[in-house]
Design a protein around this motif. Structure first.
Motif, PDB file in Angstrom:
ATOM      1  N   VAL A  70       0.833  -1.199   0.000  1.00 28.05           N
ATOM      2  CA  VAL A  70       0.000   0.000   0.000  1.00 28.05           C
ATOM      3  C   VAL A  70       0.873   1.256   0.000  1.00 28.05           C
ATOM      4  O   VAL A  70       0.588   2.230  -0.707  1.00 28.05           O
ATOM      5  N   GLU A  71       1.957   1.226   0.776  1.00 23.81           N
ATOM      6  CA  GLU A  71       2.860   2.384   0.838  1.00 23.81           C
ATOM      7  C   GLU A  71       3.516   2.642  -0.512  1.00 23.81           C
ATOM      8  O   GLU A  71       3.733   3.795  -0.894  1.00 23.81           O
ATOM      9  N   HIS A  72       3.828   1.576  -1.241  1.00 21.78           N
ATOM     10  CA  HIS A  72       4.413   1.743  -2.577  1.00 21.78           C
ATOM     11  C   HIS A  72       3.420   2.433  -3.516  1.00 21.78           C
ATOM     12  O   HIS A  72       3.792   3.350  -4.255  1.00 21.78           O
ATOM     13  N   PHE A  73       2.165   2.011  -3.486  1.00 20.22           N
ATOM     14  CA  PHE A  73       1.137   2.666  -4.304  1.00 20.22           C
ATOM     15  C   PHE A  73       0.991   4.129  -3.892  1.00 20.22           C
ATOM     16  O   PHE A  73       0.920   5.025  -4.742  1.00 20.22           O
ATOM     17  N   SER A  74       0.932   4.372  -2.598  1.00 24.28           N
ATOM     18  CA  SER A  74       0.747   5.731  -2.086  1.00 24.28           C
ATOM     19  C   SER A  74       1.900   6.639  -2.484  1.00 24.28           C
ATOM     20  O   SER A  74       1.697   7.788  -2.906  1.00 24.28           O
ATOM     21  N   ASP A  75       3.147   6.134  -2.355  1.00 22.94           N
ATOM     22  CA  ASP A  75       4.326   6.930  -2.724  1.00 22.94           C
ATOM     23  C   ASP A  75       4.324   7.252  -4.219  1.00 22.94           C
ATOM     24  O   ASP A  75       4.670   8.361  -4.626  1.00 22.94           O
ATOM     25  N   LEU A  76       3.919   6.281  -5.025  1.00 17.89           N
ATOM     26  CA  LEU A  76       3.864   6.504  -6.466  1.00 17.89           C
ATOM     27  C   LEU A  76       2.842   7.578  -6.811  1.00 17.89           C
ATOM     28  O   LEU A  76       3.096   8.462  -7.638  1.00 17.89           O
ATOM     29  N   PHE A  77       1.691   7.539  -6.174  1.00 18.12           N
ATOM     30  CA  PHE A  77       0.649   8.537  -6.439  1.00 18.12           C
ATOM     31  C   PHE A  77       1.067   9.919  -5.933  1.00 18.12           C
ATOM     32  O   PHE A  77       0.723  10.936  -6.536  1.00 18.12           O
ATOM     33  N   ASP A  78       1.818   9.956  -4.823  1.00 16.81           N
ATOM     34  CA  ASP A  78       2.320  11.241  -4.307  1.00 16.81           C
ATOM     35  C   ASP A  78       3.326  11.850  -5.285  1.00 16.81           C
ATOM     36  O   ASP A  78       3.348  13.072  -5.487  1.00 16.81           O
ATOM     37  N   GLY A  82      -9.773  -4.129  -3.516  1.00 25.87           N
ATOM     38  CA  GLY A  82     -10.676  -3.387  -2.632  1.00 25.87           C
ATOM     39  C   GLY A  82      -9.985  -2.991  -1.347  1.00 25.87           C
ATOM     40  O   GLY A  82     -10.167  -1.862  -0.855  1.00 25.87           O
ATOM     41  N   ASP A  83      -9.156  -3.884  -0.804  1.00 26.94           N
ATOM     42  CA  ASP A  83      -8.455  -3.569   0.445  1.00 26.94           C
ATOM     43  C   ASP A  83      -7.379  -2.513   0.224  1.00 26.94           C
ATOM     44  O   ASP A  83      -7.147  -1.655   1.085  1.00 26.94           O
ATOM     45  N   ILE A  84      -6.709  -2.536  -0.951  1.00 24.32           N
ATOM     46  CA  ILE A  84      -5.731  -1.499  -1.244  1.00 24.32           C
ATOM     47  C   ILE A  84      -6.398  -0.140  -1.377  1.00 24.32           C
ATOM     48  O   ILE A  84      -5.928   0.858  -0.822  1.00 24.32           O
ATOM     49  N   LEU A  85      -7.518  -0.100  -2.114  1.00 20.15           N
ATOM     50  CA  LEU A  85      -8.252   1.158  -2.274  1.00 20.15           C
ATOM     51  C   LEU A  85      -8.726   1.692  -0.933  1.00 20.15           C
ATOM     52  O   LEU A  85      -8.679   2.912  -0.660  1.00 20.15           O
ATOM     53  N   SER A  86      -9.183   0.793  -0.087  1.00 26.08           N
ATOM     54  CA  SER A  86      -9.661   1.202   1.229  1.00 26.08           C
ATOM     55  C   SER A  86      -8.536   1.833   2.045  1.00 26.08           C
ATOM     56  O   SER A  86      -8.749   2.863   2.708  1.00 26.08           O
TER      57      SER A  86
END
Length: 343
Positions: free
Chosen positions: A295-303, A335-339
């Motif tokens: 999840v942190e990898h997805f979040s960092d990429l979006f940031d 769904g859990d990642i999006l949440s």
């Protein structure tokens, strides 16, 4: 004196051959390479001997003028050698070789290899590992340079990354066969399990090396295309590099951003929910990242790339719908990642 002038002329001719993109350099072996650097050092000796001797210096300069005139006619884009160039002929020879796309991989391995103190071939010791020694020296200068920020990948990887890009520039600017450039990357980066992490640092440094114009070069594009085919290398980079470095890469290169996002989706798709642990766990070929790290990898990429977030979240939502569009935890990794991302 006649012998000295003849030797100087031969050494300058050798420099011209080293810089010329012909088949000659492609035939060089360890013995030829050693002899070339021997004559480069001979020029340094000539400079030391005659730079304070005005009469001797004028004779050497006259010989250089004749040799330069002859070589201008023989080689296109010939760079003249002056008397003041003599003390740095070894550097000029190395620069010419590294910029020559015809330089064989076997010779590159000698220059970037490690010195073998047990070798019986004493003459070759000064050539073997010459580039590795320069990397160490330049790395030390970067570490000791005042007021400079600390490198995120390490000084040695940063220097190797710069050299990697210069060599790629030379290969691609001459219209070499792409397979030759790929072979060069495989040979230099030593893609073994033991060297994987350092290779990833060198690739990172190369991709973050700015061009003179500040724009992405053909070498950047070639390295990115190669990286997209080397799934193991990309996986190692995505799972081991610091998040700040991954953000820099994603901001700098759209191809890396897209490849990194695709890799994250692949890794997430290979996770299975464990009822015993109450958590998503990696399986198959996915890197050993926990669900929270994913999840942190997805979040960092979006940031790092806000423009990617909207389309990426729509894509993750579509994957969740394919899973049945369940909101309960443990039924869809998407769904859990999006949440988690919306918290």
């Amino acid at each position: 004196m006649e012998a000295v002038l003849k030797n100087v002329a031969s050494a300058v001719e050798l420099l011209a051959v080293a810089a010329h993109t012909s088949d000659a350099v492609s035939q060089w072996d360890e013995k030829t390479l050693s002899r070339a650097f021997h004559w480069a050092r001979y020029c340094e000796y000539v400079y030391t001997r005659f730079h304070t001797n005005s009469a001797g210096r004028r004779v050497v300069e006259k010989q250089l003028q004749h040799t330069n005139a002859r070589l201008r006619d023989a080689f296109t884009d010939y760079r003249e050698v002056s008397f003041m160039d003599l003390p740095r002929c070894e550097h000029l020879l190395l620069l010419a070789l590294l910029s020559n796309p015809q330089l064989p991989i076997s010779t590159m391995k000698i220059l970037f290899g490690k010195k073998d103190v047990t070798s019986r071939h004493y003459d070759y010791k000064e050539v073997t590992g010459l580039c590795s020694h320069l990397i160490q020296c330049k790395s030390a200068c970067k570490v000791l340079r005042p007021f400079s920020g600390l490198s995120a990948v390490g000084a040695d990887a940063e220097v190797q990354g710069e050299m990697l890009m210069k060599r790629l520039d030379a290969l691609l600017s001459q219209g070499s066969d792409p397979q030759q450039a790929e072979h060069f990357l495989h040979s230099v980066l030593l893609l073994s399990e033991e060297a994987a992490h350092h290779s990833c640092l060198v690739i990172t440094a190369a991709l973050l090396t700015a061009s003179d114009s500040g724009t992405q070069t053909s070498s950047h594009s070639f390295l990115l295309n190669w990286l997209q085919k080397e799934h193991g290398v990309l996986q190692h980079m995505g799972s081991t590099l610091p998040s700040a470095v991954l953000k820099d890469l994603a901001r700098a290169h759209g191809k890396f951003r897209d490849a990194y996002f695709s890799a994250l989706k692949k890794w997430a798709s290979e996770m299975k929910y464990s009822l015993n642990d109450g958590e998503w766990l990696p399986e198959g070929t996915a890197p050993s990242l926990s669900f929270q790290e994913m999840v942190e990898h997805f979040s960092d990429l979006f940031d790092a790339c806000p423009s990617l977030r909207r389309n990426a979240e729509d894509e993750l939502l579509a994957l969740k719908i394919l899973d049945g569009d369940f909101d309960a935890r443990g039924l869809s990794v998407w769904g859990d990642i999006l949440s988690e991302l919306k918290k």
